[in-house]
Motif scaffolding. Sequence first.
Motif, mmCIF file in Angstrom:
data_model
loop_
_atom_site.group_PDB
_atom_site.id
_atom_site.type_symbol
_atom_site.label_atom_id
_atom_site.label_comp_id
_atom_site.label_asym_id
_atom_site.label_seq_id
_atom_site.Cartn_x
_atom_site.Cartn_y
_atom_site.Cartn_z
ATOM 1 N N GLU A 1 0.827 -1.210 0.000
ATOM 2 C CA GLU A 1 0.000 0.000 0.000
ATOM 3 C C GLU A 1 0.858 1.256 0.000
ATOM 4 O O GLU A 1 0.476 2.276 -0.575
ATOM 5 C CB GLU A 1 -0.931 -0.012 1.210
ATOM 6 N N GLU B 1 1.854 1.741 -3.574
ATOM 7 C CA GLU B 1 0.811 1.436 -4.550
ATOM 8 C C GLU B 1 0.710 2.479 -5.655
ATOM 9 O O GLU B 1 0.329 2.170 -6.781
ATOM 10 C CB GLU B 1 -0.533 1.294 -3.837
ATOM 11 N N HIS B 2 1.053 3.724 -5.357
ATOM 12 C CA HIS B 2 0.938 4.787 -6.348
ATOM 13 C C HIS B 2 2.168 4.885 -7.249
ATOM 14 O O HIS B 2 2.172 5.671 -8.198
ATOM 15 C CB HIS B 2 0.737 6.126 -5.641
ATOM 16 N N THR C 1 -11.813 -10.189 -2.135
ATOM 17 C CA THR C 1 -10.577 -9.411 -2.024
ATOM 18 C C THR C 1 -10.579 -8.465 -0.818
ATOM 19 O O THR C 1 -9.623 -7.710 -0.645
ATOM 20 C CB THR C 1 -10.341 -8.599 -3.308
ATOM 21 N N LYS D 1 -4.877 -8.008 -4.734
ATOM 22 C CA LYS D 1 -5.583 -6.848 -5.299
ATOM 23 C C LYS D 1 -4.716 -5.600 -5.257
ATOM 24 O O LYS D 1 -4.615 -4.872 -6.267
ATOM 25 C CB LYS D 1 -6.882 -6.609 -4.529
ATOM 26 N N HIS D 2 -4.067 -5.323 -4.119
ATOM 27 C CA HIS D 2 -3.270 -4.107 -4.010
ATOM 28 C C HIS D 2 -2.005 -4.199 -4.867
ATOM 29 O O HIS D 2 -1.555 -3.174 -5.410
ATOM 30 C CB HIS D 2 -2.920 -3.848 -2.553
ATOM 31 N N ASN E 1 -3.139 -3.390 -8.302
ATOM 32 C CA ASN E 1 -3.394 -1.954 -8.446
ATOM 33 C C ASN E 1 -2.107 -1.211 -8.783
ATOM 34 O O ASN E 1 -2.091 -0.293 -9.616
ATOM 35 C CB ASN E 1 -3.993 -1.397 -7.156
ATOM 36 N N ARG E 2 -1.019 -1.602 -8.131
ATOM 37 C CA ARG E 2 0.254 -0.950 -8.417
ATOM 38 C C ARG E 2 0.733 -1.283 -9.828
ATOM 39 O O ARG E 2 1.339 -0.451 -10.496
ATOM 40 C CB ARG E 2 1.306 -1.408 -7.401
ATOM 41 N N ARG F 1 -1.152 -1.812 -12.408
ATOM 42 C CA ARG F 1 -2.213 -1.483 -13.359
ATOM 43 C C ARG F 1 -2.870 -2.747 -13.905
ATOM 44 O O ARG F 1 -3.172 -2.868 -15.081
ATOM 45 C CB ARG F 1 -1.668 -0.648 -14.524
ATOM 46 N N ARG G 1 -5.683 -6.224 -13.391
ATOM 47 C CA ARG G 1 -7.078 -6.532 -13.073
ATOM 48 C C ARG G 1 -7.170 -7.979 -12.610
ATOM 49 O O ARG G 1 -6.381 -8.826 -13.025
ATOM 50 C CB ARG G 1 -7.988 -6.327 -14.296
#
Length: 423
Positions: A246, A249-250, A354, A379-380, A383-384, A386, A388
């Motif tokens: 987390e 994650e960005h 999730t 899931k996280h 997300n990092r 990109r 699915r």
Amino acid sequence: MSGRLRSSPAWTGAAIAAGLLGLATALAGRLDLPLILTGLVAVCLGGWLGGRGREAPVPRPAATTQRHAVAEALLAHVPDPVILVDRRTLVVEANPAARALLPALHHARPLSFALRDPEVLDGVEAVLSSGLPRRVALSTRVPLERTFEVQIGALPMPDGSGVSALLFLRDLTSARRLEAMRVDFVANASHELRTPLATLIGFIETLQGPARDDAQARERFLEIMRVQALRMTRLIDDLLSLSRIELREHVAPTAVVDLAALARQMVDAQGPPAEARGATIRLEEVAGPFAVPGDSDELARVIENLIENAVKYGGGRISVGLAREDDPRLGPRIVLSVVDDGPGIPPEHIPRLTERFYRVDVASSRARGGTGLGLAIVKHSLNRHRGRIAIESAVGEGTTVRVSLPEYGTAALPPPADQAGPA
């Protein structure tokens, strides 16, 4: 005589009337000096009286028009709903965000036609009567559950017609959901740690007391304590992993990973534990490599968690495959699938799989060493990257989990030494 008077409609009308009177008199043969003077006096008097008090319209300054246009543009681009009502609570103005939230909101109609919340309407009345600002809460259920803080302030009208009320709706839905998620997370983590801790404390007290000299009981209790300690260790490791993911994650990964080589390593590593549970894992051989931008450690953890879940809760045969697809919206993608022939998952549970600490069967998951964080980590991580995730399952027919990642293309792959699994 000024240019304004010469162009006045009153002077024009008086002159035409006097001219017609003079023409008629001349035709009658009665035109003389007193009559001419009387006509001139009538023209002057009529023009003066008709033009008295008539002022040319003052043109609106260009600066004022520009400021109004800028204000309207700013209001239109404010992402939060803004509504202006007059002293009768009729809607004077509303930005697009307000109209999207309240489709029944229309100009010159009462606010209560679109917004039926009693606290908000009472707050508007109080602000209009007292002029003091107020804040009230607004919750909507349809079409989605959302929470707003409505700030109501008094705004004098520029034309001096009275005081109006400005409503600014601040969306607190995401903040409230985040707060609830944090509270649930702390409660769930505390609960998950409390159970093994209570077990350890109970057995320690037993070994210090009644079972002090019972060698057989001591061995049995120590084994149970070891299992509970390992359970806490797994939970703490998963919590730390989730926290690290987390935190980054960005930040999109920039390295290049061969997903096929990584999947092969994970299948080889999970093979012996799966055989001990009576399951077999097979990697479908396809032409590679499958290059994706990513972090090898995190992607290895993703594949590991998906295979572990299939082994723990799936059937005896587990298949891992890779394929390419061209998504019309997302472009070229690499799809990793993990398929088992287990009992399947009821459809009502699939959307929540999730979530942190969510389990279909709590007792069964704990007995098999699950922490309830595996798919949350997946899931996280996705997300990092990109990515699915899609889960398809039918009771009695097994489960298929598909992970989709953007394809790197023809970029050079890193050396095999960089394809290590999780530490």
